[in-house]
Design an enzyme around this catalytic site. Sequence first.
Site, short mmCIF file in Angstrom:
data_model
loop_
_atom_site.label_atom_id
_atom_site.label_comp_id
_atom_site.label_asym_id
_atom_site.label_seq_id
_atom_site.Cartn_x
_atom_site.Cartn_y
_atom_site.Cartn_z
N LYS A 167 10.53 -29.50 -19.29
CA LYS A 167 9.39 -30.40 -19.40
C LYS A 167 9.83 -31.87 -19.29
O LYS A 167 9.22 -32.68 -18.58
CB LYS A 167 8.67 -30.15 -20.73
CG LYS A 167 7.62 -31.15 -21.09
CD LYS A 167 6.44 -31.09 -20.16
CE LYS A 167 5.65 -32.38 -20.25
NZ LYS A 167 4.24 -32.23 -20.10
N CYS A 171 3.17 -39.81 -21.69
CA CYS A 171 4.11 -38.77 -21.24
C CYS A 171 5.25 -39.38 -20.45
O CYS A 171 6.40 -39.40 -20.90
CB CYS A 171 3.35 -37.76 -20.39
SG CYS A 171 1.85 -37.19 -21.20
N1 SAJ Z 1 1.79 -43.82 -11.25
C1 SAJ Z 1 2.20 -44.76 -10.32
N2 SAJ Z 1 2.46 -44.35 -9.05
C2 SAJ Z 1 2.29 -43.05 -8.66
C3 SAJ Z 1 1.89 -42.09 -9.61
C4 SAJ Z 1 1.64 -42.52 -10.89
O1 SAJ Z 1 2.35 -45.94 -10.63
O2 SAJ Z 1 2.53 -42.78 -7.47
C5 SAJ Z 1 1.53 -44.23 -12.65
C6 SAJ Z 1 0.09 -44.00 -13.11
O3 SAJ Z 1 -0.74 -45.08 -12.73
C7 SAJ Z 1 0.27 -43.89 -14.59
C8 SAJ Z 1 1.62 -43.21 -14.74
O4 SAJ Z 1 2.28 -43.39 -13.50
O5 SAJ Z 1 0.32 -45.17 -15.21
C9 SAJ Z 1 1.56 -41.74 -15.06
O6 SAJ Z 1 0.54 -41.10 -14.33
P1 SAJ Z 1 0.69 -39.65 -13.68
O7 SAJ Z 1 -0.59 -39.32 -13.03
O8 SAJ Z 1 1.90 -39.62 -12.84
O9 SAJ Z 1 1.03 -38.70 -14.89
P2 SAJ Z 1 0.38 -38.42 -16.34
O10 SAJ Z 1 1.14 -39.22 -17.35
O11 SAJ Z 1 -1.10 -38.57 -16.32
O12 SAJ Z 1 0.72 -36.87 -16.49
C10 SAJ Z 1 2.07 -36.45 -16.41
C11 SAJ Z 1 2.16 -35.27 -15.42
N3 SAJ Z 1 3.54 -34.98 -15.10
C12 SAJ Z 1 3.98 -34.84 -13.82
O13 SAJ Z 1 3.26 -34.99 -12.86
C13 SAJ Z 1 5.40 -34.48 -13.65
C14 SAJ Z 1 1.47 -34.04 -16.04
O14 SAJ Z 1 1.63 -32.91 -15.20
C15 SAJ Z 1 2.06 -33.76 -17.42
O15 SAJ Z 1 1.45 -32.62 -18.03
C16 SAJ Z 1 1.80 -34.98 -18.28
O16 SAJ Z 1 2.52 -36.07 -17.71
C17 SAJ Z 1 2.28 -34.70 -19.69
O17 SAJ Z 1 1.44 -34.46 -20.57
O18 SAJ Z 1 3.50 -34.65 -19.92
#
Ligand code: SAJ
Length: 425
Positions: A223, A277
């Site tokens: 994870k 996360c």
């Molecule tokens: N972000 C960027 N650029 C991107 C993608 C995301 O700047 O290309 C930023 C988002 O704006 C945000 C942050 O990253 O601020 C995180 O967003 P996210 O959509 O990547 O992820 P979370 O935090 O909403 O959810 C993540 C997910 N993990 C992965 O994709 C590996 C989700 O599957 C997990 O279950 C979750 O963390 C968790 O609970 O751990």
Amino acid sequence: MKAEFQSYDVCVIGLGYIGLPTASIFATRGLKVFGVDVRADVVEIINGGGLHFHEPDLDVIVRAAVGSGNLRAGTTPVAARTFILAVPTPFSVGPKGEKIPDLSFVEQASRAIAPFVEPGNLVILESTSPVGTTELMRDWLLDERRKLVAAGRLALAGTGEQFLFAHCPERVLPGNMLKELVSNDRIAGGLTPEAGRVAKELYLRFCTGEIFVTDARTAEMAKLTENSFRDVNIAFANELSLICDHLGIDVWELIRLANRHPRVKILQPGPGVGGHCIAVDPWFIVHSAPEVSRLIRTAREVNDAKPHHIVARVRAAAAKLNQPVIACLGLAFKADIDDLRESPAMEITLEIARSGAGEVLAVEPHVTTPPKALVGVERVALVSLDEALRRADIVVLLVNHRQFLAVDRARLAGKIVIDTRGVWR
Ligand code: SAJ
């Protein structure tokens, strides 16, 4: 009023972003579920069929779960065949700025369920946790049981072998939780092979993805690895954006073109990485192996520095104007959700306001009252999108909420636009 159950199948500790959807989905699949939260107001809302945060379609499933009588909530645990811990695992900051995992909620929950767990029961840790936490959960639970025996409140403490302990991390994406809860593959990491197998059986009640049985430490690390992988990849995109600013290149055009290579898939730069996360979990790896986690640590630092870079850009633009009005569009940590936890957008908005760069108009379509963090901060107000666009000299797009994507570009004419998500290009 529905009759009390004689016994529950599942007792879920923590009715937040993960615990509530999990409790509800088990309940809609016919299991008798008891949800526990320390907040009495949350318990009351859930028992009334409501929910205390926004997640698409979750209201429907919570209503169905409570309405069927299969989900009830309370502030203290009850006996059940399976216990699921879905409590927060934040970090605290040490004297040298180091990030230290805070497992106090896991410890409290482990001790809270100790009197109710019986030999043969399964205890699952769903919270994202540092490697070794499932073993700690077992140790805290057994320690508490020994104390209860010493106090004459429990007949037998039992041994680690008499209970089943597993780590089954959630992997759902906020904003798409209900679909992912059902269809994502899962990992069931047992402290013993039997614990992993029994945990797998349980999730088969609703999970249509594959469920892989492994040991608890591998499950914990898996994870953390998933979220660190994403963090490192976002850091790459964020670093590119800094390099491109320096070289006068449009980073989004660059990434679009580079991604046409069959083996290149660069993520999107933004104002920083938020949420509870990805901005947290990599630190658990760094903390457990600081000498050899150099890339993971640097990625965290790159992403954590990005909000300051955006603030510097806004301040430089503001310095050219006299008492500018600055619209900050979005406070949530990502698009189309109301979650403000660890949000770079919030950090940037506050930092701009505190810098005295101008009057700040914050817009967040998902909240109706000003968030606590903004209360008492001078020169910042929560306003409607329309008011912000009418009054602003500088428009800073921080979150790609769908309401902002739909903005008529003519309304931006004559304003300085800082689009941190590259969606108005
Ligand atoms: N972000 C960027 N650029 C991107 C993608 C995301 O700047 O290309 C930023 C988002 O704006 C945000 C942050 O990253 O601020 C995180 O967003 P996210 O959509 O990547 O992820 P979370 O935090 O909403 O959810 C993540 C997910 N993990 C992965 O994709 C590996 C989700 O599957 C997990 O279950 C979750 O963390 C968790 O609970 O751990």
